[in-house]
Write an enzyme that holds these catalytic residues in place. Sequence first.
Site, mmCIF file in Angstrom:
data_model
loop_
_atom_site.group_PDB
_atom_site.id
_atom_site.type_symbol
_atom_site.label_atom_id
_atom_site.label_comp_id
_atom_site.label_asym_id
_atom_site.label_seq_id
_atom_site.Cartn_x
_atom_site.Cartn_y
_atom_site.Cartn_z
ATOM 1 N N ASN A 1 0.786 -1.085 -0.034
ATOM 2 C CA ASN A 1 0.047 0.010 -0.074
ATOM 3 C C ASN A 1 0.651 1.317 -0.046
ATOM 4 O O ASN A 1 0.312 2.297 -0.679
ATOM 5 C CB ASN A 1 -1.219 -0.074 1.222
ATOM 6 N N GLU B 1 4.600 -4.726 11.822
ATOM 7 C CA GLU B 1 3.642 -3.530 11.631
ATOM 8 C C GLU B 1 2.572 -4.345 10.927
ATOM 9 O O GLU B 1 2.629 -4.660 9.474
ATOM 10 C CB GLU B 1 4.387 -2.440 10.781
ATOM 11 N N CYS C 1 -3.236 0.679 6.573
ATOM 12 C CA CYS C 1 -3.544 -0.379 7.838
ATOM 13 C C CYS C 1 -3.933 0.443 9.154
ATOM 14 O O CYS C 1 -4.811 -0.254 9.810
ATOM 15 C CB CYS C 1 -2.015 -0.860 8.181
ATOM 16 N N GLU D 1 8.043 1.570 14.264
ATOM 17 C CA GLU D 1 8.721 2.512 13.234
ATOM 18 C C GLU D 1 8.687 3.901 13.802
ATOM 19 O O GLU D 1 7.749 4.454 14.499
ATOM 20 C CB GLU D 1 8.114 2.247 12.084
HETATM 21 P P1 NDP Z 1 0.894 -9.549 3.240
HETATM 22 O O1 NDP Z 1 1.110 -10.226 4.638
HETATM 23 O O2 NDP Z 1 0.144 -10.551 2.287
HETATM 24 O O3 NDP Z 1 2.647 -9.301 2.407
HETATM 25 C C1 NDP Z 1 3.544 -8.560 3.261
HETATM 26 C C2 NDP Z 1 4.881 -9.018 2.723
HETATM 27 O O4 NDP Z 1 5.257 -10.209 3.106
HETATM 28 C C3 NDP Z 1 4.915 -9.140 1.221
HETATM 29 O O5 NDP Z 1 5.997 -8.412 0.722
HETATM 30 C C4 NDP Z 1 4.766 -10.582 0.830
HETATM 31 O O6 NDP Z 1 5.164 -11.061 -0.044
HETATM 32 C C5 NDP Z 1 5.641 -11.044 2.231
HETATM 33 N N1 NDP Z 1 5.412 -12.427 2.956
HETATM 34 C C6 NDP Z 1 4.280 -13.024 2.723
HETATM 35 N N2 NDP Z 1 4.303 -14.117 3.480
HETATM 36 C C7 NDP Z 1 5.465 -14.300 3.880
HETATM 37 C C8 NDP Z 1 6.194 -15.398 4.715
HETATM 38 N N3 NDP Z 1 5.951 -16.375 5.123
HETATM 39 N N4 NDP Z 1 7.745 -14.909 4.904
HETATM 40 C C9 NDP Z 1 8.027 -13.710 4.699
HETATM 41 N N5 NDP Z 1 7.709 -12.722 3.874
HETATM 42 C C10 NDP Z 1 6.333 -13.044 3.490
HETATM 43 O O7 NDP Z 1 0.334 -8.185 3.249
HETATM 44 P P2 NDP Z 1 -0.079 -7.439 2.118
HETATM 45 O O8 NDP Z 1 1.016 -7.045 1.137
HETATM 46 O O9 NDP Z 1 -1.197 -7.820 1.590
HETATM 47 O O10 NDP Z 1 -0.553 -5.825 2.856
HETATM 48 C C11 NDP Z 1 -1.483 -5.651 3.455
HETATM 49 C C12 NDP Z 1 -1.415 -5.876 4.853
HETATM 50 O O11 NDP Z 1 -0.700 -5.093 5.302
HETATM 51 C C13 NDP Z 1 -2.932 -5.569 5.628
HETATM 52 O O12 NDP Z 1 -3.109 -6.249 6.787
HETATM 53 C C14 NDP Z 1 -2.302 -4.116 6.521
HETATM 54 O O13 NDP Z 1 -3.191 -3.715 7.614
HETATM 55 C C15 NDP Z 1 -1.178 -4.342 6.735
HETATM 56 N N6 NDP Z 1 -0.289 -3.097 6.816
HETATM 57 C C16 NDP Z 1 0.297 -2.619 8.137
HETATM 58 C C17 NDP Z 1 0.801 -1.497 8.227
HETATM 59 C C18 NDP Z 1 1.523 -1.048 9.324
HETATM 60 O O14 NDP Z 1 2.372 -0.407 9.478
HETATM 61 N N7 NDP Z 1 0.972 -1.603 10.736
HETATM 62 C C19 NDP Z 1 1.238 -0.524 7.156
HETATM 63 C C20 NDP Z 1 0.584 -0.967 5.850
HETATM 64 C C21 NDP Z 1 -0.142 -2.370 5.787
HETATM 65 P P3 NDP Z 1 4.399 -11.185 -1.430
HETATM 66 O O15 NDP Z 1 3.282 -10.177 -1.200
HETATM 67 O O16 NDP Z 1 5.449 -10.537 -2.526
HETATM 68 O O17 NDP Z 1 4.073 -12.509 -1.628
#
Ligand code: NDP
Length: 685
Positions: A350, A447, A481, A659
Amino acid sequence: MNTHSTIRVDGSREPVEDARRRQLIDVTIDSLAELGFAGTTLAQIAGRAGVSPGLVAHYFGDKESLLDAAFRALARRVGERVRFRLRQAESARGRIQAVIDANLAPEEFEQKTGTAWLAFWGQVLHDPRLRRVQSAYQRRTLGTLRAALKPLLPADEAGSLAAMIAAMIDGVWLRAALSGWREADSASARALLTAFVEGRLRAAPRAQPPGVRPPQPGERFASTNPATGETLGYVTVAGTAEIDAAVRAAQRGQAEWAALPAAERARRLRAAAALLRARNDALAELETRDTGKPIQETRVVDVASGADCIEYFAAVGQSLAGEHLDFGSAAFGYTRREPLGVVAGIGAWNYPLQIACWKAAPALACGNAMIFKPAELTPLTAVKLEEIFLEAGLPAGVFQVVQGFADTGRLLTRHPDIRKVSLTGEVGTGKAVMVDAAASLKNVTLELGGKSPLIVFEDATLDNAVGGALLANFYSSGQVCSNGTRVFVHRAVKAAFLERLVARVAAMRIGDPLDPATQVGPLVSQAHMHKVLGYIERGREEGARVLIGGHRVMDGALARGHFVAPTVFDGCRDEMTIVREEIFGPVMSVLEFESEAEVIERANATEFGLSAGVFTNDLARGHRVIAALQAGTCWINHYNVTPVELPFGGVKLSGLGRENGRAAIEHYTQLKSVYVALGDVEAPY
Ligand code: NDP
């Protein structure tokens, strides 16, 4: 002993009331099959069932409710058959067949059931309740087909083939009905669909949908523009060899970087921040193309917030200091804050550039090297950040971007020479990362997601509260998020709040995200759009009322993208799915409350704890309520503003660590304690 029951086929007891309802529904289906929609009346159903019309009215109220219940019963029956067959299926292909077979089974695909279905379908356009049942049924069928096709086809192809299969099932039904059911032959209908699916799967390109069976290391994958579907570029997946090489390069770079005086590191980081600012518009445009976020946001927030963060941590890094401890004239002690070494950052889709900066800035300022993996949906701007850091004079290897899917992320979290991992992502991913990091006792910053409350008290300045609710729900098309998606409004001001809110939502501009006037762009992907639309449908099914929005936007060129109208639900209850689960789209749920104690309890009744907001002009109350809320990042009389000086992060399932702010330093340094003797050593030996 319960005498108000009848015996079911399986031997269990069914309450008499349920049995009676079921009987009346069965009679209704028979009647529809024979007499059609118009001919089916309450009196006539009562006559067939051998009961009085008053009893039918007692159970169902009016004809519409009875028909609604009968339609739901038909849809449920097919749904159960599909689920039963899905449980037997052992492969993706078997699951597709399960849907086809269940929909066209001989007991389903016959005159009586078919005529009843068609009677309902004829009315769907005129009756919103029936339309809801029909669209929920259709959505479920499509969702099941898409899920079954996903391991076999790229996501977009899976979506379109699912739609074709569903349309063919409908078409076969319609043809059978038009032939007077002479052509209603279950076996040949299923054979027709099976041959069609086989042909399409044979002709399909490669069975590698992103996220299910991602490309293998060394292979490239495309990044697409979610507003138009155009391909923006390709990146190559990093596997074990690439990650090992990146770690070695990071170790070399980190040694050089950490040996520089802090002031010199700070100078180079400031140079990187200046380059980011100088390239603001180009980077913002690339970010908009990759994510779909409106250019009016990316131009003022994404790049600038990244640059702010790098400047801030340049200063913090330069002023890092340990403690001096006095042990008398013979000794003293001191502590050193030292870098961890090589650390990893894994980003969500995002805020790709901002997340990369928020993770890199404290890591690099403390003398670490970082290997960063962006989300596979938005891989492009992090690469630009890597170029900028090199240009600003950071040694090679100090900030590297690796691309890929979860497997690449796992290679980072499991790598023994990576000392820390900072993830932004979903709660489930956070748990997986923590488990993987445990093997090498890595420090983790997580996060994660949220379902945050925003509370509007009766004394709030209403226009500010409405503005806050808009910022809390619709920025970045709701893909934030910390969004305050549970908007609790005091009963005394709810009507006025909603009136102003809906007027402002109605004026929002949805469109091409590159148009500076656009305020709402597309969602990041087709799959995510379907997920969000599914939640909206669920909200309706569970009884919430859509005040505005609630649909995909398909006007003109927008049909090529994944646009969902900003949606406000009223009449929400705490237990509804849309109120409990993170939707991550432009969907606001408005809830009513009466007392401060009540709203605090309800606001805290969630497993998440990322953020919270309060609107009130009673500042004592504002502080009191914020102190009682279980959330890591809070606002009083504003929402979603995140200056880098304030730590950002969540409690409960929303995450670990922080962060931004000086708090982040804790996560990127380790303390060394040093005892310094100034005299002779006296040993008793
Ligand atoms: P995901 O959890 O699907 O993915 C996040 C990242 O982790 C991606 O780069 C993904 O790879 C990678 N990933 C997935 N599985 C694994 C694993 N088992 N081991 C290591 N890396 C892994 O999140 P989204 O991208 O769908 O983002 C949306 C989510 O993020 C929402 O829940 C949102 O609330 C949260 N978010 C939280 C924030 C915060 O600061 N608290 C800020 C922004 C978002 P890939 O996608 O390339 O497969």
